[in-house]
Design an enzyme around this catalytic site. Structure first.
Site, PDB file in Angstrom:
ATOM      1  N   ARG A 356       0.816  -1.225   0.000  1.00 24.30           N
ATOM      2  CA  ARG A 356       0.000   0.000   0.000  1.00 24.30           C
ATOM      3  C   ARG A 356       0.848   1.272   0.000  1.00 24.30           C
ATOM      4  O   ARG A 356       0.488   2.248   0.645  1.00 24.30           O
ATOM      5  CB  ARG A 356      -0.949   0.028   1.207  1.00 24.30           C
ATOM      6  CG  ARG A 356      -2.002  -1.061   1.199  1.00 24.30           C
ATOM      7  CD  ARG A 356      -3.134  -0.722   0.241  1.00 24.30           C
ATOM      8  NE  ARG A 356      -4.140  -1.772   0.258  1.00 24.30           N
ATOM      9  CZ  ARG A 356      -5.259  -1.708   0.983  1.00 24.30           C
ATOM     10  NH1 ARG A 356      -5.519  -0.643   1.704  1.00 24.30           N
ATOM     11  NH2 ARG A 356      -6.123  -2.699   0.937  1.00 24.30           N
ATOM     12  N   ARG A 360      -3.961   6.225   0.659  1.00 24.80           N
ATOM     13  CA  ARG A 360      -4.593   7.421   1.230  1.00 24.80           C
ATOM     14  C   ARG A 360      -3.710   8.234   2.161  1.00 24.80           C
ATOM     15  O   ARG A 360      -4.016   9.379   2.455  1.00 24.80           O
ATOM     16  CB  ARG A 360      -5.862   7.012   1.980  1.00 24.80           C
ATOM     17  CG  ARG A 360      -7.046   6.862   1.058  1.00 24.80           C
ATOM     18  CD  ARG A 360      -8.193   6.258   1.773  1.00 24.80           C
ATOM     19  NE  ARG A 360      -7.791   4.971   2.316  1.00 24.80           N
ATOM     20  CZ  ARG A 360      -8.632   4.079   2.847  1.00 24.80           C
ATOM     21  NH1 ARG A 360      -9.911   4.369   2.921  1.00 24.80           N
ATOM     22  NH2 ARG A 360      -8.200   2.936   3.306  1.00 24.80           N
ATOM     23  N   ARG A 369      -8.169  11.028  -5.626  1.00 25.29           N
ATOM     24  CA  ARG A 369      -9.395  10.357  -5.165  1.00 25.29           C
ATOM     25  C   ARG A 369     -10.568  11.326  -4.978  1.00 25.29           C
ATOM     26  O   ARG A 369     -11.723  10.920  -5.068  1.00 25.29           O
ATOM     27  CB  ARG A 369      -9.116   9.586  -3.863  1.00 25.29           C
ATOM     28  CG  ARG A 369      -8.467   8.239  -4.085  1.00 25.29           C
ATOM     29  CD  ARG A 369      -9.459   7.189  -4.583  1.00 25.29           C
ATOM     30  NE  ARG A 369     -10.264   6.677  -3.480  1.00 25.29           N
ATOM     31  CZ  ARG A 369     -11.546   6.922  -3.304  1.00 25.29           C
ATOM     32  NH1 ARG A 369     -12.187   7.674  -4.166  1.00 25.29           N
ATOM     33  NH2 ARG A 369     -12.204   6.405  -2.291  1.00 25.29           N
ATOM     34  N   ASP A 405      -6.482  -3.666  -7.137  1.00 19.66           N
ATOM     35  CA  ASP A 405      -7.013  -4.227  -5.897  1.00 19.66           C
ATOM     36  C   ASP A 405      -7.272  -5.717  -6.081  1.00 19.66           C
ATOM     37  O   ASP A 405      -7.591  -6.163  -7.187  1.00 19.66           O
ATOM     38  CB  ASP A 405      -8.312  -3.525  -5.479  1.00 19.66           C
ATOM     39  CG  ASP A 405      -8.645  -3.833  -4.019  1.00 19.66           C
ATOM     40  OD1 ASP A 405      -7.961  -3.301  -3.139  1.00 19.66           O
ATOM     41  OD2 ASP A 405      -9.560  -4.640  -3.770  1.00 19.66           O
ATOM     42  N   TYR A 483     -14.154 -12.818   1.002  1.00 26.20           N
ATOM     43  CA  TYR A 483     -14.984 -11.673   0.587  1.00 26.20           C
ATOM     44  C   TYR A 483     -16.197 -12.146  -0.199  1.00 26.20           C
ATOM     45  O   TYR A 483     -17.302 -11.637  -0.047  1.00 26.20           O
ATOM     46  CB  TYR A 483     -14.176 -10.699  -0.270  1.00 26.20           C
ATOM     47  CG  TYR A 483     -13.289  -9.817   0.572  1.00 26.20           C
ATOM     48  CD1 TYR A 483     -13.804  -8.696   1.218  1.00 26.20           C
ATOM     49  CD2 TYR A 483     -11.950 -10.112   0.748  1.00 26.20           C
ATOM     50  CE1 TYR A 483     -13.003  -7.893   2.015  1.00 26.20           C
ATOM     51  CE2 TYR A 483     -11.130  -9.321   1.540  1.00 26.20           C
ATOM     52  CZ  TYR A 483     -11.669  -8.215   2.169  1.00 26.20           C
ATOM     53  OH  TYR A 483     -10.879  -7.438   2.964  1.00 26.20           O
TER      54      TYR A 483
HETATM   55  O1  CP3 Z   1       0.045  -2.105  -2.186  1.00 21.31           O
HETATM   56  C1  CP3 Z   1      -0.230  -1.285  -3.075  1.00 21.31           C
HETATM   57  O2  CP3 Z   1       0.155  -0.099  -3.050  1.00 21.31           O
HETATM   58  C2  CP3 Z   1      -1.013  -1.754  -4.270  1.00 21.31           C
HETATM   59  C3  CP3 Z   1      -2.423  -1.547  -4.222  1.00 21.31           C
HETATM   60  C4  CP3 Z   1      -3.307  -2.418  -3.371  1.00 21.31           C
HETATM   61  C5  CP3 Z   1      -4.573  -1.985  -2.945  1.00 21.31           C
HETATM   62  N1  CP3 Z   1      -5.190  -3.023  -2.323  1.00 21.31           N
HETATM   63  C6  CP3 Z   1      -5.122  -0.649  -3.171  1.00 21.31           C
HETATM   64  C7  CP3 Z   1      -6.258  -0.221  -2.387  1.00 21.31           C
HETATM   65  C8  CP3 Z   1      -3.147  -3.730  -2.921  1.00 21.31           C
HETATM   66  C9  CP3 Z   1      -1.962  -4.649  -3.065  1.00 21.31           C
HETATM   67  C10 CP3 Z   1      -4.351  -4.092  -2.279  1.00 21.31           C
HETATM   68  C11 CP3 Z   1      -4.562  -5.427  -1.709  1.00 21.31           C
HETATM   69  C12 CP3 Z   1      -5.782  -5.672  -0.982  1.00 21.31           C
HETATM   70  N2  CP3 Z   1      -7.005  -5.161  -1.203  1.00 21.31           N
HETATM   71  C13 CP3 Z   1      -5.887  -6.602   0.060  1.00 21.31           C
HETATM   72  C14 CP3 Z   1      -4.746  -7.439   0.568  1.00 21.31           C
HETATM   73  C15 CP3 Z   1      -4.168  -7.054   1.841  1.00 21.31           C
HETATM   74  C16 CP3 Z   1      -4.141  -5.612   2.230  1.00 21.31           C
HETATM   75  O3  CP3 Z   1      -5.002  -5.274   3.054  1.00 21.31           O
HETATM   76  O4  CP3 Z   1      -3.283  -4.882   1.796  1.00 21.31           O
HETATM   77  C17 CP3 Z   1      -7.199  -6.610   0.481  1.00 21.31           C
HETATM   78  C18 CP3 Z   1      -7.765  -7.437   1.605  1.00 21.31           C
HETATM   79  C19 CP3 Z   1      -7.908  -5.699  -0.327  1.00 21.31           C
HETATM   80  C20 CP3 Z   1      -9.338  -5.416  -0.280  1.00 21.31           C
HETATM   81  C21 CP3 Z   1      -9.573  -4.006   0.004  1.00 21.31           C
HETATM   82  N3  CP3 Z   1      -9.418  -2.985  -0.880  1.00 21.31           N
HETATM   83  C22 CP3 Z   1     -10.042  -3.460   1.209  1.00 21.31           C
HETATM   84  C23 CP3 Z   1     -10.342  -4.249   2.447  1.00 21.31           C
HETATM   85  C24 CP3 Z   1     -10.153  -2.091   1.016  1.00 21.31           C
HETATM   86  C25 CP3 Z   1     -10.732  -1.092   1.978  1.00 21.31           C
HETATM   87  C26 CP3 Z   1      -9.918  -0.870   3.166  1.00 21.31           C
HETATM   88  C27 CP3 Z   1      -8.779   0.062   2.904  1.00 21.31           C
HETATM   89  O5  CP3 Z   1      -7.663  -0.274   3.292  1.00 21.31           O
HETATM   90  O6  CP3 Z   1      -9.025   1.129   2.339  1.00 21.31           O
HETATM   91  C28 CP3 Z   1      -9.716  -1.804  -0.285  1.00 21.31           C
HETATM   92  C29 CP3 Z   1      -9.595  -0.486  -0.905  1.00 21.31           C
HETATM   93  C30 CP3 Z   1      -8.241  -0.112  -1.371  1.00 21.31           C
HETATM   94  N4  CP3 Z   1      -7.380  -0.917  -2.066  1.00 21.31           N
HETATM   95  C31 CP3 Z   1      -7.627   1.157  -1.225  1.00 21.31           C
HETATM   96  C32 CP3 Z   1      -6.396   1.101  -1.861  1.00 21.31           C
HETATM   97  C33 CP3 Z   1      -5.402   2.207  -2.048  1.00 21.31           C
HETATM   98  C34 CP3 Z   1      -8.225   2.364  -0.552  1.00 21.31           C
HETATM   99  C35 CP3 Z   1      -9.300   2.887  -1.434  1.00 21.31           C
HETATM  100  C36 CP3 Z   1      -9.471   4.347  -1.365  1.00 21.31           C
HETATM  101  O7  CP3 Z   1      -8.685   5.046  -1.990  1.00 21.31           O
HETATM  102  O8  CP3 Z   1     -10.437   4.761  -0.718  1.00 21.31           O
END
Ligand code: CP3
Length: 675
Positions: A356, A360, A369, A405, A483
């Site tokens: 990540r 954010r 965003r 994602d 999920y």
């Molecule tokens: O790592 C990186 O920079 C690459 C991008 C990436 C995202 N999600 C972007 C994202 C990666 C590798 C993920 C993986 C992901 N997504 C996982 C694996 C483990 C983890 O938590 O890192 C999981 C379980 C998800 C599912 C997911 N996507 C959740 C639970 C959420 C909401 C919670 C949160 O952390 O915001 C997302 C949204 C998400 N995925 C965001 C980002 C940058 C935030 C969205 C936003 O901009 O509002």
């Protein structure tokens, strides 16, 4: 103890498949079945054995009065317009006589036939005549092929200038008809059907195309008339040759000796025929043997003989057979410290990147965003590439991870995904039963439906510095399934585990479907330009080792085994202290661990044959930079400069983390690990 016994989820409704049953199952192979009446039953059987069913009903029982050609022939016969009638098969002759009897009195038919020269190709067609007290005009010699029919006619009743009717049952006898025409006969073809093609031909047409394109793995034949119809349609569509050739690189399974003989005669050798000619043994034997047969067939000549049009999906199933170099990786990338660490080669310092890292906590990300929804951002390949590259630039990390994602792959499977503000992801149609599962689309071709990810990878690769590898990623099947089943994030995974315990067949079918899609998805990311891939099994730590072994390990193993050779795989999970050895068994060049386990202890348990990634607590980044420095130092000391350590957090950077602290961590690791 009495409390446990009263818990409903401890009661197993169906038997849990044994490990060896599971690993020998279809394991996500694409299995075509032409069953008609029992098509649903067959599809269920295939899915239960871990396959992806492609159902193409191929038969419909035709009422006698719908046999138009046969009735038209009857009119001609009764007018005395037919000189010679050639009867090719017993069943066909019987149906022809039945059709005629549905319109004319029996005696009228007998009278008309007795004025005609009757040629019965074999004993069975002669027997059908006998039932009307009619005799063939002369016997046909063995081996009773169309050639003997022609030669007896040449001797006893030359056909030139005569009207010759040929009763056809199923496949048309083109050679016989040609030779008759060459002898100046007027040929009347009399196709008779008991089993016609289905009214809706589209599924069958599509299945034939799927086979011809090489997008199926196993083809099941369960009835002779069905084979007849399939071949007939292939002929009509002008793809008979391609169809036959495509079958040579698939597993051909036949229900019993009659079908096998028919396929053999047609020139399609059968790979599997069960001892008992029934559907269940056919599917079971198919699921046990197909993997091995395919590896043999496709590993040798068959892999090369796939038609040009064969899609990515078919190739991606067996990437290890390909001889291409992984994603044309150049020397600079190969020699980057991240790639070297993945191969456990010594490096000038410890590489660092952060899960990540684009997110954010960064103001620039939040600005984007403000203008775009999260899904919109993921699907806009220019923006996704921009966000990816920006994070690398801002932090100075040693690898990029594509902005995307893990849940995006669920959309093409038919799940309605939404990222609701503040609530995290929601799936509006979660899968909680076999019936829900059956509604999923199982023919996901990520190439088409997720092309924005591959575009983003291509664009990112072009914009990144030459020595910064790009990591592709996907969710591991357990985390995705959680999920898909819960419909959202979860604390206790009650729906997920209940399904696992109550309906293990459904569970394994879901996992097999996801795994198959993931293999194609990850290999396509590699093809688009990713140098390494990471499997995020973020929530698998909620399982006991026993459940992991039974319900997860074989699927993850299957995925990792099919990632293109030479491309490092990072296998990541959180709260996996109890699962490390099992995760390693499932595979991966590097195992990602979180902060709940000491890095040195984890690595000692895993042994020297694997790299390690981790493992600073992301919340540490809220501490002062001095504290961050000290904590980074401790982790580096635990790794003790051994080749194969990739510095990372134990999970993703959290929102509200001060960017300066993230940058301070990156700088600290660079300084502290310089060798
Ligand atoms: O790592 C990186 O920079 C690459 C991008 C990436 C995202 N999600 C972007 C994202 C990666 C590798 C993920 C993986 C992901 N997504 C996982 C694996 C483990 C983890 O938590 O890192 C999981 C379980 C998800 C599912 C997911 N996507 C959740 C639970 C959420 C909401 C919670 C949160 O952390 O915001 C997302 C949204 C998400 N995925 C965001 C980002 C940058 C935030 C969205 C936003 O901009 O509002």
């Amino acid at each position: 103890m009495w409390i446990c016994r009263s818990l409903p989820f401890l009661k197993f409704r169906t038997q849990v498949p044994k490990m060896n049953e599971l690993t020998q199952g279809f394991n996500g192979l694409r299995v075509v079945s032409f069953e008609s009446r029992r098509s649903q039953q067959m599809a269920d059987l295939i899915s239960r054995n871990g396959g992806r069913a492609i159902s193409a009903p191929s038969m419909r029982e035709i009422p006698l009065e719908e046999n138009r050609e046969a009735l038209a022939f009857g009119d001609k016969l009764l007018r005395g317009d037919i000189d010679i009638l050639i009867l090719l098969t017993g069943v066909g002759t019987q149906i022809l006589l039945d059709v005629l009897s549905s319109r004319y009195p029996r005696q009228t038919i007998i009278d008309a036939l007795s004025k005609t020269i009757l040629v019965a190709r074999d004993a069975k067609s002669a027997e059908a005549l006998k039932r009307l007290n009619l005799e063939p005009s002369f016997p046909v010699q063995e081996p009773n092929t169309w050639r003997e029919v022609l030669s007896v006619l040449d001797q006893k009743a030359p056909v030139n200038g005569k009207t010759v009717a040929v009763q056809e049952y199923g496949i048309s006898q083109k050679d016989l008809i040609n030779d008759l025409s060459q002898r100046d006969a007027r040929v009347v073809r009399v196709p008779v059907y008991r089993w016609g093609l289905p009214e809706d031909l589209e599924p069958l047409r599509q299945a034939l195309q799927t086979i011809v394109k090489g997008e199926a793995d196993v083809v099941l034949f369960t009835n002779r008339n069905q084979i007849n119809n399939v071949i007939r349609l292939a002929q009509e569509e002008g793809i008979e040759k391609e169809f036959k050739q495509a079958l040579s690189s698939m597993v051909v399974a036949s229900v019993g000796p009659v079908s096998t003989e028919f396929l053999d005669e047609y020139g399609v050798p059968v790979d599997i025929e069960p001892e008992l000619p029934k559907m269940e043994p056919l599917v079971q034997e198919g699921s046990a043997k197909s993997g091995g047969i395919l590896e043999k067939k496709r590993g040798h000549a068959a892999a090369r003989s796939l038609p040009e049009s064969s899609s990515g999906a078919a190739r991606l199933q067996f990437p290890k057979e390909e001889k291409h170099s992984p994603a044309q990786m150049n020397e600079t990338l190969r020699n980057s410290i991240f790639m070297k660490a993945c191969r456990r080669e010594p490096t000038v310092r410890t590489p660092i990147w952060l899960m990540r890292q684009a997110g954010r906590y960064m103001k620039e990300y939040r600005d984007i965003r403000d203008r775009h929804g999260f899904l919109e951002l993921c699907k806009d390949s220019d923006l996704a590439a921009e966000v990816t590259v920006y994070a690398v630039d801002r932090l100075g990390v040693d690898a990029a991870i594509i902005f995307s994602d893990i849940l995006l792959i669920l959309e093409p499977l038919g799940l309605e995904l939404e990222y609701a503000k503040g609530d995290g992801p929601i799936i509006h149609n979660p899968v909680r039963s076999w019936n829900d599962f059956k509604k999923l689309k199982t023919t996901v071709i990520p190439h088409d439906s997720l092309s924005f990810v591959f575009d983003a990878i291509r664009k990112t690769r072009q914009s990144l510095p030459a020595d910064i590898p790009l990591i592709g990623f996907a969710g591991a099947p357990f985390t995705l399934a959680s999920y898909l089943i819960e419909g959202q994030g979860s604390r206790n995974y009650i729906h997920t585990k209940s399904l696992m315990y109550h309906e293990p067949d459904t569970w394994h079918a879901i996992m097999a479907t996801l795994s198959n899609a993931l293999i194609a998805y990850l290999n396509s990311q590699i093809e688009a330009g990713a140098q390494a891939v990471q499997l995020f099994d973020s929530w698998v730590g909620c399982l006991s080792p026993e459940d992991y072994k039974k319900f997860v390990l074989p699927h993850v193993k299957w995925i990792i085994k099919h990632i293109r050779e030479g491309v490092p795989v990072i296998h990541f999970g959180t709260q996996t202290g109890a699962l490390l050895e099992l995760m390693q068994q499932a595979g991966g060049d590097v195992i990602g661990v979180d902060w709940r386990v000491e890095l040195d202890e984890a690595w000692r348990r895993l042994g020297p044959e694997v790299g390690i990634m981790g493992n600073l607590d992301p919340v540490s980044l809220f501490a002062d930079p001095e504290e961050i420095y000290a904590r980074a130092k401790r982790i580096l000391e635990q790794a003790a400069g051994r080749p194969g350590h990739i510095f990372n957090l134990g999970h993703g950077v959290l929102p509200n983390t001060p960017v300066g602290h993230v940058k301070a961590l990156v700088d600290a690791v660079k300084e502290l690990s310089a060798r």
